[in-house]
Motif scaffolding. Structure first.
Motif, short mmCIF file in Angstrom:
data_model
loop_
_atom_site.label_atom_id
_atom_site.label_comp_id
_atom_site.label_asym_id
_atom_site.label_seq_id
_atom_site.Cartn_x
_atom_site.Cartn_y
_atom_site.Cartn_z
N LEU A 5 0.91 -1.30 -0.20
CA LEU A 5 -0.14 0.01 -0.03
C LEU A 5 0.98 1.17 0.13
CD1 LEU A 5 -2.88 -0.90 2.69
CD2 LEU A 5 -3.19 -0.67 0.02
N LEU A 6 1.91 1.38 0.79
CA LEU A 6 2.59 2.47 0.78
C LEU A 6 3.76 2.64 -0.53
CD1 LEU A 6 4.28 2.22 4.48
CD2 LEU A 6 2.62 3.80 3.50
N GLU A 7 3.93 1.19 -1.01
CA GLU A 7 4.65 1.53 -2.34
C GLU A 7 3.90 2.22 -3.39
OE1 GLU A 7 5.88 -2.32 -3.80
OE2 GLU A 7 7.83 -1.62 -3.58
N ALA A 8 2.30 1.72 -3.42
CA ALA A 8 1.74 2.30 -4.45
C ALA A 8 1.57 3.79 -4.03
CB ALA A 8 0.23 1.54 -4.39
N ALA A 9 1.20 4.28 -2.97
CA ALA A 9 0.99 5.48 -2.49
C ALA A 9 2.21 6.56 -2.86
CB ALA A 9 0.53 5.48 -0.94
N GLN A 10 3.35 5.93 -2.71
CA GLN A 10 4.42 6.68 -2.97
C GLN A 10 4.59 7.20 -4.46
OE1 GLN A 10 8.01 4.34 -2.14
NE2 GLN A 10 9.37 6.24 -2.07
N LYS A 11 3.97 6.57 -5.48
CA LYS A 11 3.90 6.73 -6.70
C LYS A 11 3.38 8.16 -6.87
CE LYS A 11 4.21 2.10 -8.29
NZ LYS A 11 3.64 0.93 -9.17
N SER A 12 2.33 8.71 -6.10
CA SER A 12 1.77 9.97 -6.18
C SER A 12 2.43 11.02 -5.50
CB SER A 12 0.18 9.61 -6.05
OG SER A 12 -0.07 9.49 -4.64
N TRP A 13 3.22 10.66 -4.47
CA TRP A 13 3.71 11.79 -3.55
C TRP A 13 4.54 12.73 -4.42
CZ3 TRP A 13 5.84 8.10 0.76
CH2 TRP A 13 4.88 7.82 1.65
N ARG A 14 4.71 13.81 -4.05
CA ARG A 14 5.51 14.84 -4.51
C ARG A 14 6.32 15.53 -3.56
NH1 ARG A 14 4.20 20.30 -4.64
NH2 ARG A 14 2.35 20.83 -3.50
N ARG A 15 7.32 16.06 -3.98
CA ARG A 15 8.60 16.70 -3.18
C ARG A 15 7.79 18.14 -2.55
NH1 ARG A 15 14.71 16.68 -4.19
NH2 ARG A 15 14.90 16.03 -2.29
N LEU A 16 7.90 18.27 -1.16
CA LEU A 16 7.57 19.63 -0.73
C LEU A 16 8.23 20.96 -1.41
CD1 LEU A 16 7.74 18.85 2.96
CD2 LEU A 16 5.59 18.89 1.80
N ASP A 17 7.26 21.58 -1.42
CA ASP A 17 7.98 23.17 -2.12
C ASP A 17 8.63 23.86 -1.16
OD1 ASP A 17 6.78 22.70 -4.46
OD2 ASP A 17 5.01 23.71 -4.14
N GLY A 18 9.63 24.11 -1.31
CA GLY A 18 10.34 25.10 -0.11
C GLY A 18 11.25 24.26 0.97
N HIS A 19 11.61 22.78 0.58
CA HIS A 19 11.94 21.99 1.45
C HIS A 19 13.39 22.75 1.98
CE1 HIS A 19 13.78 20.83 -2.53
NE2 HIS A 19 14.89 20.56 -1.92
N ASN A 20 14.00 23.65 1.14
CA ASN A 20 15.27 24.15 1.62
C ASN A 20 15.15 25.15 2.76
OD1 ASN A 20 13.79 25.66 -0.18
ND2 ASN A 20 15.63 26.80 -0.98
#
Length: 51
Positions: A5-20
């Motif tokens: 389930l986590l592996e499938a959900a990870q495909k739609s995750w995106r990096r946070l804006d402003g992570h720096n």
């Protein structure tokens, strides 16, 4: 099953804006609408973490 389930959900995750900006946030820098607010040195109060 949880791994799949986590592996499938990870495909739609995106990096946070402003992570720096996260290190600045941890140090207590104030942001207003994503823009760093530069305060006068006398205006700053030390921030202490709750135990």
């Amino acid at each position: 099953m949880v791994f799949k389930l986590l592996e499938a959900a990870q495909k739609s995750w995106r990096r946070l804006d402003g992570h720096n900006q996260l290190p600045k946030l941890v140090l207590g820098v104030t942001f207003n609408d994503g823009i760093e607010v530069v305060a006068k040195p006398t205006d700053r109060q030390p921030i202490t973490a709750a135990a």
